[in-house]
Design a protein around this motif. Structure first.
Motif, PDB file in Angstrom:
ATOM      1  N   LEU A  55       0.823  -1.218   0.000  1.00  0.00           N
ATOM      2  CA  LEU A  55       0.000   0.000   0.000  1.00  0.00           C
ATOM      3  C   LEU A  55       0.855   1.265   0.000  1.00  0.00           C
ATOM      4  CD1 LEU A  55      -2.787  -1.155   2.476  1.00  0.00           C
ATOM      5  CD2 LEU A  55      -2.984  -0.894  -0.020  1.00  0.00           C
ATOM      6  N   ALA A  56       1.931   1.237   0.750  1.00  0.00           N
ATOM      7  CA  ALA A  56       2.811   2.407   0.807  1.00  0.00           C
ATOM      8  C   ALA A  56       3.564   2.608  -0.510  1.00  0.00           C
ATOM      9  CB  ALA A  56       3.790   2.267   1.968  1.00  0.00           C
ATOM     10  N   LEU A  57       4.094   1.519  -1.049  1.00  0.00           N
ATOM     11  CA  LEU A  57       4.886   1.629  -2.274  1.00  0.00           C
ATOM     12  C   LEU A  57       4.058   2.077  -3.465  1.00  0.00           C
ATOM     13  CD1 LEU A  57       7.167  -1.525  -1.953  1.00  0.00           C
ATOM     14  CD2 LEU A  57       7.867   0.872  -1.768  1.00  0.00           C
ATOM     15  N   THR A  77      -7.431 -15.543  -6.645  1.00  0.00           N
ATOM     16  CA  THR A  77      -6.445 -14.569  -6.168  1.00  0.00           C
ATOM     17  C   THR A  77      -7.028 -13.165  -6.169  1.00  0.00           C
ATOM     18  OG1 THR A  77      -4.642 -15.973  -6.958  1.00  0.00           O
ATOM     19  CG2 THR A  77      -4.126 -13.657  -6.551  1.00  0.00           C
ATOM     20  N   SER A  78      -7.741 -12.818  -7.229  1.00  0.00           N
ATOM     21  CA  SER A  78      -8.348 -11.485  -7.305  1.00  0.00           C
ATOM     22  C   SER A  78      -9.381 -11.274  -6.211  1.00  0.00           C
ATOM     23  CB  SER A  78      -8.989 -11.260  -8.682  1.00  0.00           C
ATOM     24  OG  SER A  78      -7.990 -11.189  -9.661  1.00  0.00           O
ATOM     25  N   ARG A  79     -10.180 -12.301  -5.912  1.00  0.00           N
ATOM     26  CA  ARG A  79     -11.150 -12.172  -4.818  1.00  0.00           C
ATOM     27  C   ARG A  79     -10.439 -11.909  -3.492  1.00  0.00           C
ATOM     28  NH1 ARG A  79     -13.919 -16.082  -7.616  1.00  0.00           N
ATOM     29  NH2 ARG A  79     -13.116 -17.813  -6.381  1.00  0.00           N
ATOM     30  N   TRP A  80      -9.355 -12.643  -3.249  1.00  0.00           N
ATOM     31  CA  TRP A  80      -8.589 -12.447  -2.014  1.00  0.00           C
ATOM     32  C   TRP A  80      -8.038 -11.023  -1.966  1.00  0.00           C
ATOM     33  CZ3 TRP A  80      -3.794 -11.035  -0.297  1.00  0.00           C
ATOM     34  CH2 TRP A  80      -3.459 -11.387   1.008  1.00  0.00           C
ATOM     35  N   GLY A  86      -8.258  -4.325  -1.699  1.00  0.00           N
ATOM     36  CA  GLY A  86      -9.155  -3.460  -2.445  1.00  0.00           C
ATOM     37  C   GLY A  86      -8.663  -3.287  -3.872  1.00  0.00           C
ATOM     38  N   PRO A  87      -9.264  -2.356  -4.598  1.00  0.00           N
ATOM     39  CA  PRO A  87      -8.905  -2.184  -6.011  1.00  0.00           C
ATOM     40  C   PRO A  87      -7.527  -1.530  -6.186  1.00  0.00           C
ATOM     41  CG  PRO A  87     -10.456  -0.502  -5.337  1.00  0.00           C
ATOM     42  CD  PRO A  87     -10.301  -1.442  -4.167  1.00  0.00           C
ATOM     43  N   GLY A  88      -7.060  -1.561  -7.417  1.00  0.00           N
ATOM     44  CA  GLY A  88      -5.823  -0.857  -7.734  1.00  0.00           C
ATOM     45  C   GLY A  88      -4.581  -1.715  -7.686  1.00  0.00           C
ATOM     46  N   TYR A  89      -4.650  -2.900  -8.255  1.00  0.00           N
ATOM     47  CA  TYR A  89      -3.486  -3.780  -8.278  1.00  0.00           C
ATOM     48  C   TYR A  89      -3.348  -4.412  -9.655  1.00  0.00           C
ATOM     49  CZ  TYR A  89      -7.159  -7.219  -7.451  1.00  0.00           C
ATOM     50  OH  TYR A  89      -8.298  -7.979  -7.540  1.00  0.00           O
ATOM     51  N   ASN A  90      -2.137  -4.857  -9.953  1.00  0.00           N
ATOM     52  CA  ASN A  90      -1.847  -5.527 -11.214  1.00  0.00           C
ATOM     53  C   ASN A  90      -1.065  -6.794 -10.884  1.00  0.00           C
ATOM     54  OD1 ASN A  90      -1.262  -6.262 -13.833  1.00  0.00           O
ATOM     55  ND2 ASN A  90       0.168  -4.587 -14.210  1.00  0.00           N
TER      56      ASN A  90
END
Length: 156
Positions: A55-57, A77-80, A86-90
């Protein structure tokens, strides 16, 4: 564009509850042997330090999760991730038919990212072989004190 690479299992996800499902060393090259181990990812506990670091990075640079989990487990994995982070990951997954070791797979993925024009600022991984690979490619690394249970079980 500059990005940070970060591992999932043993860095963000505590998978110690599924250690008994890791395949024996003699079967680790067989993708299907990993299915029970990875399928149980829905019950992973978060590694709080890894979640906070992620979250910080991502406030500074995009963080790309590079995982050895097969693509077939992307929905779980996406559900976890949705529940914990929360949103905002790749997340970049291992192709289902790929039999490379984690270090070889992540070298392949790294080379693709560099070819696509990404500048890798550094990488975070718990696997000593992956850390050594990134360093051999000139990538700075961080290795947490936590470790994926698959690295410590099934070796006899």
């Amino acid at each position: 564009m500059g990005i940070i690479l970060m591992d999932l299992d043993g860095v963000i996800c505590d998978n110690s509850h599924r250690a008994h499902l890791a395949p024996h060393e003699s079967k680790r090259h067989i993708n299907e042997a990993w299915h029970p181990f990875v399928a149980a990812c829905v019950d992973d506990e978060p590694i709080i330090a890894g979640v906070i670091m992620f979250l910080a990075l991502r406030k500074v640079d995009p963080v790309v999760i590079v995982t050895s989990r097969q693509e077939r487990f992307s929905a779980e994995t996406s559900r976890w991730f949705d529940q914990i982070i929360g949103p905002g990951y790749n997340i970049l997954y291992r192709p289902d038919d790929m039999t490379l070791t984690p270090a070889e797979y992540k070298r392949w993925r790294l080379q693709k990212l560099v070819t696509e024009g990404f500048d890798i600022h550094f990488a975070i991984d718990d696997d000593p072989a992956v850390i050594a690979m990134y360093q051999s490619e000139g990538i700075s690394t961080f290795q947490p004190g936590t470790i994926c249970s698959s690295l410590t079980t099934g070796r006899v």
